[in-house]
Design an enzyme around this catalytic site. Structure first.
Site, PDB file in Angstrom:
ATOM      1  CG  ASP A 152      -1.855   1.166   1.246  1.00 37.46           C
ATOM      2  OD1 ASP A 152      -2.531   1.359   0.226  1.00 37.46           O
ATOM      3  OD2 ASP A 152      -1.898   1.885   2.255  1.00 37.46           O
ATOM      4  CG  ASP A 160      -2.026   1.679   7.799  1.00 30.15           C
ATOM      5  OD1 ASP A 160      -2.859   0.752   7.755  1.00 30.15           O
ATOM      6  OD2 ASP A 160      -2.321   2.860   7.544  1.00 30.15           O
ATOM      7  CG  ASP A 200      -3.596  -0.746   4.380  1.00 39.07           C
ATOM      8  OD1 ASP A 200      -4.341  -0.218   3.543  1.00 39.07           O
ATOM      9  OD2 ASP A 200      -2.512  -0.262   4.725  1.00 39.07           O
TER      10      ASP A 200
END
Length: 716
Positions: A390, A587, A591
């Site tokens: 991400d 994180d 997510d």
């Protein structure tokens, strides 16, 4: 999508109990590092720690050896010299019976207890074979001494047990060494804490600190428990837990972590987490859970071990039947071969093959801020085809940074930066802060007459010259010509960057490009993962142009742009539908669905928030290269597991026919069989411990005398 195992409550209790006892003992005793299940399996009493088990096995070995030496001297099998007459006029066999009873009954007791427990549970394990081999020799000898005519096996049974005890003592020492990562973590906790009670400072054991207590910290003190600073400020070294090398500034309202070191300044803080709730306790809990969990390969090895014990019993009985009743060899010969089969087939090496490697691998990861939640995650990380990052906070720093500065002809870069920083001083706008950070360390002139120009930028006066700072529209309204910077402005904007134009004295002197900058080691991370044969994907909500610019800079394989938060897990599913094993790096908060959906979820930048349920692997630092470290460590650990398993299987393939007399007259004695069995187990343990000496990219070695990381440069 995998089923995620939940943390067992007993692991949390064990971690809390270990921390509590460690603090209460004020470093006066060893922390409890072994679960009651392991003690139960080894025939020891519940609650014994590994160090106590090592000492117990050592004592039993020396007692057995002390009584075995005279047995060897007096036994007819010694044949070294004429032995002295037995004392008190005793018959030789009766004297050997007393010596053998002392050499066997007490030392063998843990194996007897473990064998009884295993049989009650319907399990055949190594202890069963030990009791069969030693017990058969001892009981047959007792019968030959008191009840019927026959050869005695006192010497063989006693010497055999000595070698078995020696092997298990060395094995337990190796296991204790594999647990030193937990011990090193426990040693970080200070035994005492200074708190304010009734308006005065008192020193109490760390275990007695309560939530809400005011804790006083002075320079050089270790912080006892987690909390929030209320008075004062200081720099705190958090490297031993988070791996971040630079001390972190702490001021009122900041969080402090137990077991970290105060470098300078005095402050007070309020305890918010104590006991099992502290970051250190949570880390210990995760490491213990991982070391006590079983990888798929280990589950297979455990099943194979039970079948191996059954095969040893069957082959041992067949060996006796064939040599004694069919071939017609003497009872002593057939019994010796049977005992040899029982001994040499002990599945100790097979049982140790994977847990030793897992203990060392997870412990080494913990010392590097890489926490595997279970052994399955350690094994699954070796099978990944794609790792998705991400973008924000993993590959990039998650805040605007100056990524490029283009100047007009003859204008130094520093002039452009200091001019822009002068105008932006005092502003809290993210773009302004990025420019000020980039100009830190430079001599920034003072400005006057600051004026904000809505929607376009700002103006000020520096050294009696008018300065304009802002977007292209501002330059156009002021009638400034970009000139040779026109092409650069288009290039930078086309790459997804925000361009700040700097004009002074009626001329555009430079362009400052601002973007979410890649982390320092992001490019190296991508390159290393690709070298390992893993595709690297970036998932972001940014538009395709911005995403492609970052992908080009970092060398990414796959770009997933314009992805909304709720679509992240779907993107993981799409790649899994293509038959790929997918890892997800995020994180751990927004997510979470994608981390759960992935085959292996990596929560990066967790700091001390290690109890992230959605992740399989917790990376305490914000360095993406830790993903490389996790993969490399997983692969190295799996290699050790496979090496150990192949050795254990190969050993038994050769050992069975050799022990059963298939290669007669080439034969081995029960004593040599015990030595071979112990040597095989020791070799497996040593091979696993060698993982600590292996240099791996992204993994640092550590000094066990002080658990602070000693960096090893990664091969980039």
């Amino acid at each position: 999508m995998r089923t995620r195992p939940h943390a067992a409550e007993r692991a949390e209790t064990a971690a809390a109990q270990a921390l509590h006892e460690h603090a209460m003992e004020a470093h006066g005793g060893a922390p409890r590092l072994m679960s009651d299940d392991t003690a139960h399996e080894m025939g020891h009493g519940a609650g014994m720690d590994m160090q106590a088990m090592v000492r117990d096995m050592r004592n039993r070995f020396w007692i057995s050896l002390a009584f075995t030496v005279p047995i060897f001297i007096y036994s007819p099998m010694g044949n070294m010299f004429t032995p002295p007459a037995p004392p008190f006029g005793l018959d030789l066999n009766v004297w050997l019976f007393f010596l053998a009873s002392a050499a066997i009954l007490y030392p063998v007791w843990p194996f007897f207890v473990a064998a009884v427990r295993a049989l009650r549970n319907g399990i055949l394990n190594m202890a069963v074979l030990v009791i069969l081999s030693v017990g058969t020799g001892y009981l047959f000898s007792v019968g030959a001494t008191f009840f019927f005519e026959g050869e005695q096996f006192y010497e063989a049974a006693a010497v055999l047990l000595v070698f078995i005890l020696l092997g298990h003592w060395l094995e337990m020492r190796a296991r204790a060494g594999a647990s030193e990562a937990i011990r090193a973590l426990l040693d970080l906790a200070p035994p005492m804490a200074t708190v304010l009670r009734d308006g005065r400072e008192i020193e109490i054991p760390t275990a007695e600190v309560l939530v809400g207590d005011a804790v006083v910290i002075r320079p050089g003190n270790k912080i006892p428990v987690d909390g929030t600073v209320t008075e004062g400020s200081s720099l705190v070294d958090e490297s031993m837990l988070t791996g971040e090398s630079m001390p972190v500034e702490k001021k009122p309202s900041d969080t402090v972590i137990g077991a970290t070191i105060n470098k300078s300044g005095t402050f007070r803080y309020t305890a918010t987490k104590v006991g099992a709730d502290t970051a250190l306790a949570q880390i210990v809990k995760l490491v213990q859970e991982a070391q006590n969990s079983k990888a798929p390969a280990q589950l297979l090895a455990d099943r194979a071990s039970q079948w191996l014990v059954l095969a040893a019993i069957v082959i041992g009985l067949l060996t006796f039947s064939i040599w004694f009743w069919w071939i017609g060899q003497p009872l002593l010969f057939a019994m010796t071969l049977t005992i040899t089969v029982f001994v040499i087939a002990c599945p100790d090496a097979l049982g140790l093959a994977t847990p030793m490697a897992i203990m060392v691998g997870t412990g080494l990861g913990a010392m590097n801020g890489i926490l595997f939640k279970n052994a399955a995650a350690l094994e699954d990380a070796t099978k990944l085809d794609v790792i998705i990052f991400d973008k924000t906070g993993t590959l990039t720093v998650g805040q605007p940074e100056v990524v490029d500065v283009v100047t007009a002809k003859g204008v130094p870069v520093d002039d452009v930066l200091t001019t822009a920083a002068s105008v932006e001083q005092g502003s809290d706008h993210p773009l302004a802060l990025a420019i000020v950070r980039r100009a830190s360390g430079l001599a920034v002139p003072k400005q006057t007459g600051f004026q904000n120009i809505e929607g376009m930028g700002a103006r000020a006066t520096i050294k009696e010259q008018a300065v304009f700072l802002g977007n292209r529209r501002l330059m156009e309204t002021q009638g400034f010509d970009l000139g040779q910077l026109e092409a650069d402005a288009r290039r930078l904007q086309g790459g997804g960057r925000t361009v700040v134009h700097v004009a002074r004295a009626g001329k555009v002197i430079g362009l400052i490009a601002i973007a979410d900058a890649p982390r320092p080691r992001a490019k190296a991370t991508v390159a290393k993962l690709r070298e390992l044969g893993i595709q690297v994907a970036m998932l972001t909500g940014d538009n395709l142009g911005t995403a492609q610019r970052i992908a080009k800079d970092l060398g990414l394989d796959i770009v997933l742009a314009d992805v909304l938060p709720g679509q992240k897990a779907g993107k993981v599913k799409e790649l899994q539908a293509q038959g790929k094993k997918v890892g997800m790096v995020g994180d751990g908060v927004n997510d979470a669905p994608a981390l759960t959906q992935a085959d292996v979820g990596f929560a990066i930048g967790a700091g001390t928030d290690v109890a992230i349920e959605s992740a399989d692997v917790v990376l305490m630092k914000s360095d993406p290269y830790d993903v490389v470290g996790a993969v490399e460590l997983s692969r190295a650990t799996l290699r050790k597991m496979h090496q150990n398993l192949w050795w254990a299987v190969g050993y038994n393939v050769i050992a069975f026919p050799l022990a059963a007399g298939v290669f007669y007259p080439l034969m081995i004695s029960p004593e040599i069989a015990a030595l071979a069995m112990s040597g095989s187990s020791a070799l497996v343990a040593i091979n696993a411990l060698m993982l600590k000496r292996t240099k791996l990219p992204g993994i640092a070695v550590y000094d066990t005398s002080r658990p602070v990381l000693r960096a090893v440069e990664a091969t980039i």
